[in-house]
Design an enzyme around this catalytic site. Structure first.
Site, PDB file in Angstrom:
ATOM      1  N   HIS A  74       0.828  -1.216   0.000  1.00 32.39           N
ATOM      2  CA  HIS A  74       0.000   0.000   0.000  1.00 32.39           C
ATOM      3  C   HIS A  74       0.858   1.260   0.000  1.00 32.39           C
ATOM      4  CE1 HIS A  74      -2.775   3.081   1.441  1.00 32.39           C
ATOM      5  NE2 HIS A  74      -1.879   3.340   2.360  1.00 32.39           N
ATOM      6  N   ARG A 123     -12.036  -2.185 -18.347  1.00 29.58           N
ATOM      7  CA  ARG A 123     -12.205  -3.522 -17.782  1.00 29.58           C
ATOM      8  C   ARG A 123     -13.593  -3.628 -17.155  1.00 29.58           C
ATOM      9  NH1 ARG A 123      -7.930  -5.220 -13.320  1.00 29.58           N
ATOM     10  NH2 ARG A 123      -9.116  -3.776 -12.020  1.00 29.58           N
ATOM     11  N   GLU A 164      -4.544 -13.184 -16.815  1.00 28.24           N
ATOM     12  CA  GLU A 164      -3.969 -13.108 -15.469  1.00 28.24           C
ATOM     13  C   GLU A 164      -3.999 -14.458 -14.772  1.00 28.24           C
ATOM     14  OE1 GLU A 164      -6.427 -10.299 -13.277  1.00 28.24           O
ATOM     15  OE2 GLU A 164      -8.055 -10.711 -14.669  1.00 28.24           O
ATOM     16  N   ASN A 171       0.202  -8.520 -12.156  1.00 28.65           N
ATOM     17  CA  ASN A 171       0.136  -8.583 -10.695  1.00 28.65           C
ATOM     18  C   ASN A 171      -0.451  -9.921 -10.241  1.00 28.65           C
ATOM     19  OD1 ASN A 171       0.979  -5.990 -11.022  1.00 28.65           O
ATOM     20  ND2 ASN A 171      -0.747  -5.019 -10.036  1.00 28.65           N
ATOM     21  N   ASP A 172      -1.571 -10.308 -10.847  1.00 32.78           N
ATOM     22  CA  ASP A 172      -2.188 -11.587 -10.499  1.00 32.78           C
ATOM     23  C   ASP A 172      -1.495 -12.756 -11.186  1.00 32.78           C
ATOM     24  OD1 ASP A 172      -4.037 -10.925  -8.603  1.00 32.78           O
ATOM     25  OD2 ASP A 172      -5.684 -10.631 -10.005  1.00 32.78           O
ATOM     26  N   ARG A 223       1.187 -11.632  -3.177  1.00 38.19           N
ATOM     27  CA  ARG A 223       2.133 -10.528  -3.392  1.00 38.19           C
ATOM     28  C   ARG A 223       2.111  -9.516  -2.254  1.00 38.19           C
ATOM     29  NH1 ARG A 223      -0.706  -6.153  -6.449  1.00 38.19           N
ATOM     30  NH2 ARG A 223      -2.832  -6.837  -6.779  1.00 38.19           N
ATOM     31  N   CYS A 276      -1.014  -4.563 -18.512  1.00 41.69           N
ATOM     32  CA  CYS A 276      -1.499  -3.504 -17.626  1.00 41.69           C
ATOM     33  C   CYS A 276      -1.084  -3.697 -16.163  1.00 41.69           C
ATOM     34  CB  CYS A 276      -3.014  -3.379 -17.720  1.00 41.69           C
ATOM     35  SG  CYS A 276      -3.914  -4.894 -17.325  1.00 41.69           S
TER      36      CYS A 276
END
Length: 569
Positions: free
Chosen positions: A186, A330, A429, A452-453, A463, A500
């Protein structure tokens, strides 16, 4: 010198400000329940007011999706169940409100942290943040307010909570260094949004730095230097000035194309979470929007799923704002760690691998059809690309596309104008989709790789977990092979492929991705110009040879060394 992870680029030299939270020594005391309930009521009111104030301050420099964390905190601070448990504790045990609040929150945190469900584990941090503020208000202790900083400092802390980052004043907060965290934590994401240098995961920094020490934050290399000599300070001040000038010079790249030295053209586009973010993409030379996260429209809605007209207005605003440049939107990606105030998801052992994203939409076709209609109506106002998230099988994509085709036909029959150049694509993903990319490409107009995924699913490593953060390896050859397979699968059928996830804006990954044939790189708007400068200096043919070597290596470290050697970094 202390080493960490460069989470947000830049160099800063300033005095250290150690963020020390109040120490609460809460003991159980006999008390009058009536008086304690009054005290509790006042503390809850102040806690809600505090969070609302922090959100208001944060709204001046954070994006809508980043503000959603404060909505979650307000939900908890206003949660009647949370409050009633504390009230019951006071009434039943005739004890002081501070101890009752601590007892209830400690039990809740322990319960959530013990759960297997990663979303629920993550909720423990929110409970800690809100309940700590409540306990401080009960005890009359002030929590440090970073918005009151009045001199340049570098913040040193174990970690920064959403409340901390939301309060940062960029004029005086020149950067921060934390004991914990990774590039996708974060605090790291917030630092990039605020455009301030940050080094995270610096083990031992709290023991090594005292309040008022002079420190150098090198967030290019991930280093923190404590009490350096005057010569070292002078050298780093020059480096900081060079970095500032380089950043200023990058503005000259704003209107230039993104093209390699030997003519390979790619698109550099921006990720956004709301229509308001379009300006940032255009100001940084973005050639389109590569990811509009529509879930924040749903998360911001107070009482129900946003209706067709509300969504249409938001999509239309983005498409018109981008003035004909491609916009990838999306469809609803909800579930997992993204919850709604007005909808209760069925309990699942692991919601990250459960009914979320396209799976939810295919179960709730009424909600999905409303979004598709809004998107199609907006398509008349720009170049729209619709992307379905978390596709695992060919049949899932075909079913989703069939619903799109049905709604398109209905609107045309109703006499509603829709765009004739709408592209319908698939977000890659899930490893299964990457492996089957050549088959999916028969039906999709484009791919966008959500790294990311893809990385965390491929590595079976959360992650956001510090303990396994070493497995978040974008350059691992296994990940590169999945990326290559996806790009090759798209190109086999004449389709384009974008990316992305965070990897698209990684300066070490970019040369490999260029060599693998990636057509579109979508990233944080503030990363676009630096990426363009790099790509415009690279030879596509040379990067192609390097990428071919990279996928044959054994480790991410070997790939990184190869990239640096090839580009002279």
């Amino acid at each position: 010198m202390l080493k960490g992870i460069a989470a947000s680029q830049g160099i800063a030299v300033a005095k250290a400000y150690k963020l020390v939270q109040p120490v609460l020594d809460i003991q159980k005391k006999d008390a009058d329940p009536e008086e304690e309930l009054k005290k509790l009521d006042a503390a809850f009111k102040k806690t809600v007011a505090d969070i609302e104030h922090i959100k208001e301050v944060a709204s001046k420099h954070l994006k809508e999706e980043e503000l959603a964390i404060f909505d979650a905190h307000l939900m908890m601070a206003n949660d009647p169940d949370f409050r009633s448990m504390i009230e019951d504790e006071i009434k039943n045990n005739k004890e002081n409100a501070e101890f009752a609040a601590k007892t209830v929150s400690d039990n809740m945190v322990a319960m959530f942290e013990a759960m297997d469900d990663e979303y629920m584990k993550g909720r423990a941090a929110d409970i800690k943040d809100v309940s700590f503020r409540l306990q401080c208000n009960l005890a009359g202790k002030e929590i440090p307010n970073l918005s009151t900083l009045d001199q340049p400092v570098i913040i040193v802390a174990e970690d920064l909570t959403p409340s901390d980052t939301g309060s940062l004043n960029k004029e005086f907060a020149k950067g921060f260094a934390t004991e914990v965290g990774g590039r996708t934590s974060h605090s790291a994401i917030m630092a990039r949004s605020l455009e301030i240098p940050a080094v995270v995961g610096v083990k031992g920094i709290l023991d090594s730095v005292q309040d008022g020490d002079t420190i150098i934050l090198d967030a290019l290399k991930g280093e923190v230097i404590v009490n350096p000599s005057e010569d070292v300070i002078a050298a780093y001040k020059q480096k900081a000035e060079d970095f500032r000038r380089e950043k200023e010079a990058l503005k000259a790249m704003k209107d230039k194309p993104s093209v390699s030295t030997d003519g390979r053209k790619v698109l550099l586009v921006g990720n956004i979470g709301s229509p308001a973010d379009v300006e940032g993409v255009l100001n940084n030379g973005g050639e389109g929007v590569g990811l509009f996260r529509t879930e924040f429209l749903y998360m911001k809605s107070e009482n129900d799923f946003p209706d067709e007209d509300t969504q249409f207005a938001a999509y239309k605003q983005v498409l018109e704002g981008m003035n004909g440049k491609p916009v990838v939107i999306r469809t609803l990606d909800i579930g997992g760690d993204k919850k709604l105030k007005y909808y209760t998801f069925p309990a699942e052992m692991n919601p990250f691998l459960g009914v979320r994203a396209i799976r939810f939409c295919l179960q709730r076709k009424d909600i999905f059809r409303t979004q598709l209609r809004a998107l199609l109506r907006a398509s008349a106002f720009g170049h729209l690309c619709i992307m379905f998230p978390m596709i695992a099988t060919v049949n899932e994509f075909k079913e989703a596309r069939a619903l799109y085709d049905e709604e398109r036909a209905k609107l045309i029959n109703e006499g509603v104008k829709v765009g004739d150049d709408v592209e319908v694509g698939c977000m890659i993903e899930i490893p299964a989709a990457a492996v089957l990319a050549d088959q999916l490409a028969k039906y999709a107009d484009f791919f966008s790789i959500g790294t990311n995924d893809l990385i965390q699913y491929s590595m079976a490593a959360d992650r956001m977990s510090q303990a396994v953060s070493y497995l978040y390896q974008p350059l691992n050859p296994s990940i590169l092979r999945l990326v290559k397979n996806t790009i090759d699968g798209a190109h086999k059928h004449g389709k384009w492929c974008g990316m992305c996830g965070e990897m698209a804006g990684d300066e070490i990954a970019a040369p490999v991705l260029l060599g693998l044939g990636l057509d579109e790189f979508s990233m944080s708007a503030t990363s676009i110009l630096r990426a363009r400068k790099m790509i415009n200096a690279l030879s596509y043919e040379e990067m192609k040879k390097m990428a071919a070597q990279a996928v044959e290596l054994d480790t991410a470290e070997e790939v990184e060394a190869l990239v640096k050697k090839t580009i002279g970094a």
